[in-house]
Design a protein around this motif. Structure first.
Motif, PDB file in Angstrom:
ATOM      1  N   LEU A  22       0.824  -1.219   0.000  1.00  0.00           N
ATOM      2  CA  LEU A  22       0.000   0.000   0.000  1.00  0.00           C
ATOM      3  C   LEU A  22       0.856   1.266   0.000  1.00  0.00           C
ATOM      4  O   LEU A  22       0.325   2.366   0.045  1.00  0.00           O
ATOM      5  N   TYR A  23       2.166   1.136  -0.071  1.00  0.00           N
ATOM      6  CA  TYR A  23       3.074   2.279   0.038  1.00  0.00           C
ATOM      7  C   TYR A  23       2.841   3.329  -1.049  1.00  0.00           C
ATOM      8  O   TYR A  23       2.801   4.514  -0.765  1.00  0.00           O
ATOM      9  N   GLU A  24       2.675   2.891  -2.285  1.00  0.00           N
ATOM     10  CA  GLU A  24       2.514   3.849  -3.378  1.00  0.00           C
ATOM     11  C   GLU A  24       1.073   4.075  -3.801  1.00  0.00           C
ATOM     12  O   GLU A  24       0.760   5.088  -4.399  1.00  0.00           O
ATOM     13  N   SER A  25       0.205   3.117  -3.512  1.00  0.00           N
ATOM     14  CA  SER A  25      -1.189   3.295  -3.909  1.00  0.00           C
ATOM     15  C   SER A  25      -2.099   2.406  -3.077  1.00  0.00           C
ATOM     16  O   SER A  25      -1.678   1.366  -2.580  1.00  0.00           O
ATOM     17  N   PRO A  26      -3.364   2.828  -2.925  1.00  0.00           N
ATOM     18  CA  PRO A  26      -4.316   2.015  -2.165  1.00  0.00           C
ATOM     19  C   PRO A  26      -4.614   0.703  -2.884  1.00  0.00           C
ATOM     20  O   PRO A  26      -4.301   0.547  -4.068  1.00  0.00           O
ATOM     21  N   GLY A  27      -5.202  -0.218  -2.156  1.00  0.00           N
ATOM     22  CA  GLY A  27      -5.544  -1.501  -2.755  1.00  0.00           C
ATOM     23  C   GLY A  27      -6.635  -2.203  -1.979  1.00  0.00           C
ATOM     24  O   GLY A  27      -7.029  -1.775  -0.892  1.00  0.00           O
ATOM     25  N   TYR A  28      -7.101  -3.296  -2.549  1.00  0.00           N
ATOM     26  CA  TYR A  28      -8.133  -4.126  -1.932  1.00  0.00           C
ATOM     27  C   TYR A  28      -7.480  -5.358  -1.305  1.00  0.00           C
ATOM     28  O   TYR A  28      -6.502  -5.892  -1.840  1.00  0.00           O
ATOM     29  N   GLY A  29      -8.037  -5.812  -0.197  1.00  0.00           N
ATOM     30  CA  GLY A  29      -7.483  -6.951   0.517  1.00  0.00           C
ATOM     31  C   GLY A  29      -7.262  -8.168  -0.356  1.00  0.00           C
ATOM     32  O   GLY A  29      -6.211  -8.806  -0.292  1.00  0.00           O
ATOM     33  N   TYR A  30      -8.244  -8.502  -1.172  1.00  0.00           N
ATOM     34  CA  TYR A  30      -8.121  -9.679  -2.041  1.00  0.00           C
ATOM     35  C   TYR A  30      -6.921  -9.532  -2.972  1.00  0.00           C
ATOM     36  O   TYR A  30      -6.130 -10.459  -3.145  1.00  0.00           O
ATOM     37  N   ASP A  31      -6.766  -8.341  -3.564  1.00  0.00           N
ATOM     38  CA  ASP A  31      -5.659  -8.103  -4.492  1.00  0.00           C
ATOM     39  C   ASP A  31      -4.310  -8.149  -3.775  1.00  0.00           C
ATOM     40  O   ASP A  31      -3.326  -8.663  -4.333  1.00  0.00           O
ATOM     41  N   LYS A  68     -14.942   2.738   2.189  1.00  0.00           N
ATOM     42  CA  LYS A  68     -15.979   1.849   1.639  1.00  0.00           C
ATOM     43  C   LYS A  68     -16.314   2.294   0.214  1.00  0.00           C
ATOM     44  O   LYS A  68     -16.585   3.469  -0.027  1.00  0.00           O
ATOM     45  N   MET A  69     -16.287   1.344  -0.705  1.00  0.00           N
ATOM     46  CA  MET A  69     -16.576   1.611  -2.110  1.00  0.00           C
ATOM     47  C   MET A  69     -17.835   0.823  -2.473  1.00  0.00           C
ATOM     48  O   MET A  69     -17.815  -0.408  -2.512  1.00  0.00           O
ATOM     49  N   SER A  70     -18.931   1.534  -2.718  1.00  0.00           N
ATOM     50  CA  SER A  70     -20.186   0.847  -3.007  1.00  0.00           C
ATOM     51  C   SER A  70     -20.144   0.222  -4.402  1.00  0.00           C
ATOM     52  O   SER A  70     -19.452   0.684  -5.293  1.00  0.00           O
ATOM     53  N   GLN A  71     -20.908  -0.864  -4.522  1.00  0.00           N
ATOM     54  CA  GLN A  71     -21.031  -1.584  -5.787  1.00  0.00           C
ATOM     55  C   GLN A  71     -22.513  -1.879  -6.005  1.00  0.00           C
ATOM     56  O   GLN A  71     -23.236  -2.144  -5.054  1.00  0.00           O
ATOM     57  N   ASP A  72     -22.950  -1.869  -7.242  1.00  0.00           N
ATOM     58  CA  ASP A  72     -24.341  -2.213  -7.545  1.00  0.00           C
ATOM     59  C   ASP A  72     -24.612  -3.664  -7.198  1.00  0.00           C
ATOM     60  O   ASP A  72     -23.891  -4.560  -7.634  1.00  0.00           O
ATOM     61  N   LYS A  73     -25.635  -3.887  -6.396  1.00  0.00           N
ATOM     62  CA  LYS A  73     -26.141  -5.216  -6.051  1.00  0.00           C
ATOM     63  C   LYS A  73     -25.101  -6.120  -5.378  1.00  0.00           C
ATOM     64  O   LYS A  73     -25.249  -7.330  -5.366  1.00  0.00           O
ATOM     65  N   LEU A  74     -24.019  -5.542  -4.885  1.00  0.00           N
ATOM     66  CA  LEU A  74     -22.986  -6.312  -4.176  1.00  0.00           C
ATOM     67  C   LEU A  74     -22.607  -5.562  -2.905  1.00  0.00           C
ATOM     68  O   LEU A  74     -22.788  -4.351  -2.819  1.00  0.00           O
ATOM     69  N   PRO A  75     -22.044  -6.286  -1.927  1.00  0.00           N
ATOM     70  CA  PRO A  75     -21.581  -5.583  -0.717  1.00  0.00           C
ATOM     71  C   PRO A  75     -20.477  -4.581  -1.081  1.00  0.00           C
ATOM     72  O   PRO A  75     -19.746  -4.768  -2.061  1.00  0.00           O
ATOM     73  N   ALA A  76     -20.356  -3.551  -0.285  1.00  0.00           N
ATOM     74  CA  ALA A  76     -19.320  -2.539  -0.518  1.00  0.00           C
ATOM     75  C   ALA A  76     -17.930  -3.171  -0.399  1.00  0.00           C
ATOM     76  O   ALA A  76     -17.709  -4.053   0.433  1.00  0.00           O
ATOM     77  N   ARG A  77     -17.023  -2.744  -1.259  1.00  0.00           N
ATOM     78  CA  ARG A  77     -15.624  -3.183  -1.166  1.00  0.00           C
ATOM     79  C   ARG A  77     -14.892  -2.211  -0.260  1.00  0.00           C
ATOM     80  O   ARG A  77     -15.303  -1.065  -0.091  1.00  0.00           O
ATOM     81  N   GLN A  78     -13.801  -2.670   0.305  1.00  0.00           N
ATOM     82  CA  GLN A  78     -13.011  -1.832   1.200  1.00  0.00           C
ATOM     83  C   GLN A  78     -11.678  -1.505   0.536  1.00  0.00           C
ATOM     84  O   GLN A  78     -10.831  -2.389   0.367  1.00  0.00           O
ATOM     85  N   LEU A  79     -11.509  -0.238   0.169  1.00  0.00           N
ATOM     86  CA  LEU A  79     -10.254   0.226  -0.411  1.00  0.00           C
ATOM     87  C   LEU A  79      -9.342   0.632   0.749  1.00  0.00           C
ATOM     88  O   LEU A  79      -9.716   1.446   1.593  1.00  0.00           O
ATOM     89  N   LEU A  80      -8.172   0.025   0.801  1.00  0.00           N
ATOM     90  CA  LEU A  80      -7.248   0.221   1.911  1.00  0.00           C
ATOM     91  C   LEU A  80      -6.191   1.253   1.536  1.00  0.00           C
ATOM     92  O   LEU A  80      -5.623   1.213   0.446  1.00  0.00           O
ATOM     93  N   HIS A  81      -5.919   2.153   2.464  1.00  0.00           N
ATOM     94  CA  HIS A  81      -4.920   3.197   2.289  1.00  0.00           C
ATOM     95  C   HIS A  81      -3.913   3.102   3.428  1.00  0.00           C
ATOM     96  O   HIS A  81      -4.298   2.906   4.581  1.00  0.00           O
ATOM     97  N   MET A  82      -2.638   3.299   3.131  1.00  0.00           N
ATOM     98  CA  MET A  82      -1.626   3.375   4.176  1.00  0.00           C
ATOM     99  C   MET A  82      -1.725   4.754   4.824  1.00  0.00           C
ATOM    100  O   MET A  82      -1.806   5.763   4.121  1.00  0.00           O
ATOM    101  N   THR A  83      -1.743   4.791   6.146  1.00  0.00           N
ATOM    102  CA  THR A  83      -1.777   6.066   6.863  1.00  0.00           C
ATOM    103  C   THR A  83      -0.347   6.584   7.034  1.00  0.00           C
ATOM    104  O   THR A  83       0.623   5.863   6.770  1.00  0.00           O
ATOM    105  N   GLU A  84      -0.219   7.791   7.527  1.00  0.00           N
ATOM    106  CA  GLU A  84       1.115   8.348   7.791  1.00  0.00           C
ATOM    107  C   GLU A  84       1.834   7.507   8.840  1.00  0.00           C
ATOM    108  O   GLU A  84       3.033   7.265   8.738  1.00  0.00           O
TER     109      GLU A  84
END
Length: 184
Positions: A22-31, A68-84
């Protein structure tokens, strides 16, 4: 016979492997899990449930935040960001040699090299030099401890002898592994 170990073997975890992605960009847990398995699968044996538990712990510690990233007809995905805080901890970890056990070197040092190659390749030589010094320091400590052991403490002697042989092999491996980072 205190060995002043900088790392507790029980603390070795793929935590930094996940955080570092997550150092350079956010990501999803699965990825993130798939990336660790794809690139470091022989270093870390990481189940998806374990990855999610680690990410949850990193969030609780304030090292990542969740959007939280909403999706049509699916549960929201969680986009993870590294904090300071996570960034500070990760950068400090990148510059710290692994402990003196062959296991810490196999897990942490190899992971550290992975991220240095990705983000700061100019620091790889320094990482090898620091890790070599750290291993030599532990060899010296073990040799001193071994010399102080009475020979009738067979099992303690055997254990130290094995650790010494492992670390001497690690020194050879460190020197040999530099070839992967030489200019073509």
């Amino acid at each position: 016979m205190s060995m002043n170990r900088p790392h507790d073997i029980g603390s070795l975890s793929p935590e930094m492997a996940l955080l570092g992605l997550l150092y350079e960009s956010p990501g999803y847990g699965y990825d993130l899990h798939r990336k660790v398995i794809g690139d470091l699968g022989q270093v870390w044996h990481l189940r998806q449930s374990q990855a999610y538990a680690i990410l949850k712990r990193l969030e609780a510690q304030g090292e990542i935040s969740v959007e939280k990233m909403s999706q049509d007809k699916l549960p929201a995905r969680q986009l993870l960001h590294m904090t300071e805080q996570g960034r500070t901890r990760f950068l400090k970890w990148l510059e710290t040699p692994s402990g003196g056990s062959s296991r810490a070197i196999r897990l942490e040092f190899v992971t550290r090299l992975y991220f240095l190659q990705m983000y700061m390749p100019e620091k790889i030589k320094q990482a090898f030099d620091q890790q070599r010094k750290e291993a030599e320091k532990h060899i010296h400590r073990l040799e001193k401890a071994r010399a102080e052991l009475p020979e009738d403490q067979i099992y303690n002697c055997m254990s130290i002898d094995l650790r010494l042989e492992q670390l001497k092999s690690v020194l050879e491996w460190l020197d040999d592994s530099r070839k992967y980072f030489q200019p073509a």
